[in-house]
Design a protein around this motif. Structure first.
Motif, PDB file in Angstrom:
ATOM      1  N   ASP A  50       0.751  -1.398   0.839  1.00 53.76           N
ATOM      2  CA  ASP A  50      -0.304  -0.132   0.486  1.00 53.76           C
ATOM      3  C   ASP A  50       0.798   1.002   0.199  1.00 53.76           C
ATOM      4  OD1 ASP A  50      -2.309  -1.420   0.196  1.00 53.76           O
ATOM      5  OD2 ASP A  50      -2.921  -1.024   1.996  1.00 53.76           O
ATOM      6  N   ARG A  82      -4.677   7.558   4.418  1.00 53.38           N
ATOM      7  CA  ARG A  82      -5.367   8.030   3.495  1.00 53.38           C
ATOM      8  C   ARG A  82      -3.635   7.007   2.581  1.00 53.38           C
ATOM      9  NH1 ARG A  82      -5.617  12.145   0.358  1.00 53.38           N
ATOM     10  NH2 ARG A  82      -4.262  13.676   1.434  1.00 53.38           N
ATOM     11  N   GLU A  84      -3.007   3.887  -1.439  1.00 51.84           N
ATOM     12  CA  GLU A  84      -3.725   3.723  -2.696  1.00 51.84           C
ATOM     13  C   GLU A  84      -2.806   2.099  -1.771  1.00 51.84           C
ATOM     14  OE1 GLU A  84      -2.127   6.281  -5.969  1.00 51.84           O
ATOM     15  OE2 GLU A  84      -2.786   8.050  -5.097  1.00 51.84           O
ATOM     16  N   ARG A  85      -4.074   1.436  -3.545  1.00 53.06           N
ATOM     17  CA  ARG A  85      -3.470   0.150  -3.340  1.00 53.06           C
ATOM     18  C   ARG A  85      -4.133  -0.498  -4.746  1.00 53.06           C
ATOM     19  NH1 ARG A  85      -6.752  -3.778   0.169  1.00 53.06           N
ATOM     20  NH2 ARG A  85      -5.527  -2.268   2.309  1.00 53.06           N
ATOM     21  N   GLN A  86      -3.035  -0.868  -5.820  1.00 51.06           N
ATOM     22  CA  GLN A  86      -3.180  -1.091  -6.854  1.00 51.06           C
ATOM     23  C   GLN A  86      -4.019   0.443  -7.941  1.00 51.06           C
ATOM     24  OE1 GLN A  86      -4.987  -4.683  -7.067  1.00 51.06           O
ATOM     25  NE2 GLN A  86      -3.289  -6.116  -6.708  1.00 51.06           N
ATOM     26  N   GLY A  87      -2.836   1.914  -7.737  1.00 51.46           N
ATOM     27  CA  GLY A  87      -3.723   3.128  -8.388  1.00 51.46           C
ATOM     28  C   GLY A  87      -5.247   3.423  -7.413  1.00 51.46           C
ATOM     29  N   ILE A  88      -5.677   2.197  -6.889  1.00 52.32           N
ATOM     30  CA  ILE A  88      -7.444   2.967  -6.111  1.00 52.32           C
ATOM     31  C   ILE A  88      -7.053   3.380  -4.660  1.00 52.32           C
ATOM     32  CG2 ILE A  88      -9.044   1.710  -4.891  1.00 52.32           C
ATOM     33  CD1 ILE A  88      -9.209  -0.657  -7.581  1.00 52.32           C
ATOM     34  N   ALA A  89      -7.963   4.624  -4.523  1.00 47.90           N
ATOM     35  CA  ALA A  89      -7.348   5.381  -2.909  1.00 47.90           C
ATOM     36  C   ALA A  89      -8.203   4.373  -2.130  1.00 47.90           C
ATOM     37  CB  ALA A  89      -8.123   6.813  -3.796  1.00 47.90           C
ATOM     38  N   ARG A  90      -8.004   4.361  -1.117  1.00 49.50           N
ATOM     39  CA  ARG A  90      -8.834   3.792   0.199  1.00 49.50           C
ATOM     40  C   ARG A  90      -8.500   4.324   1.089  1.00 49.50           C
ATOM     41  NH1 ARG A  90      -9.425  -1.425   0.047  1.00 49.50           N
ATOM     42  NH2 ARG A  90      -8.795  -1.410  -2.221  1.00 49.50           N
TER      43      ARG A  90
END
Length: 261
Positions: A50, A82, A84-90
């Motif tokens: 992450d 905050r 990013e995991r494989q380009g996805i924000a979470r």
């Protein structure tokens, strides 16, 4: 925030149970979760790989940003990570637990758990100028105790300038000497390990990076270009009085290693 230099104080530290490292992706630095141990970060669903974008209101772009953010985690507070995991924000809600204390006239930014002491000069409540930190903590991988000592220059709480870092564990003593930037070795430096390992050469982000010479515990000496601690490109290896040449990519030898005439 702690006050300025003066009488020693004791500050409580929090931890979330993860380690992180600086990586370069697309020409820009980012801070990536390296390992996740049992604890608050794991419970919150944070995973290795992450990218840490922010901790609370603190944006994380450099290792210095991360060190400052993690140094001020308070036990029992709630922090929004905050990611990013494989380009996805979470996001992940994390509640730090007690990690130890910092004793001294002001706050140095340190990694790892355990108790820390600081002796030195301060500015705006942070270690600044010449100083010395000493930390004692348990290695989560071996369960052995580790003593970590830094002597040298600080800037705004971080190791910054010329310094020496010494790690003493059940394996022996390891020593790094050279320049530090935002808590990590940068530029020319040297390393001597407990098993006879040594390195002389360039550093970046606290890793062997650039031209350097590394001696392994087996006695083999590599004269090579390094990237992220790994031989990357043509190299010359010397062992038992003989010289060999070869090529490696990210530490993996490509093709045959030939004895040099």
């Amino acid at each position: 925030m702690p006050g300025g230099a003066g009488q020693a104080q004791v500050f409580q530290r929090g931890r979330v149970g993860l380690s992180y490292a600086a990586r370069e992706e697309g020409g820009a630095m980012c801070i990536v979760v390296d390992k996740v141990l049992d604890g608050p970060a794991k419970s919150a669903g944070i995973l290795p790989g992450d990218v840490i974008v922010a901790v609370g209101e603190r944006p994380i772009r450099t290792m210095g940003d991360a060190l400052r953010a993690f140094a001020f985690l308070s036990p029992g507070s709630r922090e929004t990570f905050r990611l990013e995991r494989q380009g996805i924000a979470r996001t992940a809600e994390v509640q730090p637990v007690a990690s130890g204390t910092v004793a001294g006239p002001c706050m140095p930014m340190t990694t790892g758990g355990g108790d820390v002491s600081y002796v030195g000069t301060c500015r705006n409540g942070l270690a600044h100028g010449q100083g010395r930190t000493e930390a004692t903590f348990q290695n989560p991988n071996t369960a052995g105790m580790v003593r970590l000592v830094y002597m040298g220059e600080f800037k705004d709480g971080l190791q910054h300038g010329a310094g020496t870092l010494i790690e003493i564990s059940d394996k022996g003593e390891a020593r790094w000497e050279g320049g530090f930037v935002d808590g990590l070795m940068e530029g020319e430096g040297r390393f001597d390990g407990p098993g006879g390992e040594s390195y002389r050469g360039g550093y970046r982000f606290g890793k062997k990076w650039g031209r350097g010479m590394f001696r392994g515990s087996s006695g083999a000496v590599f004269d090579a270009q390094f990237v992220e601690d790994k031989v990357d490109g043509p190299f010359v290896m010397t062992k038992d009085g003989k010289r060999y040449t070869g090529v490696a990519v990210k530490g993996a030898i490509q093709g045959d290693v030939k004895e040099a005439p």
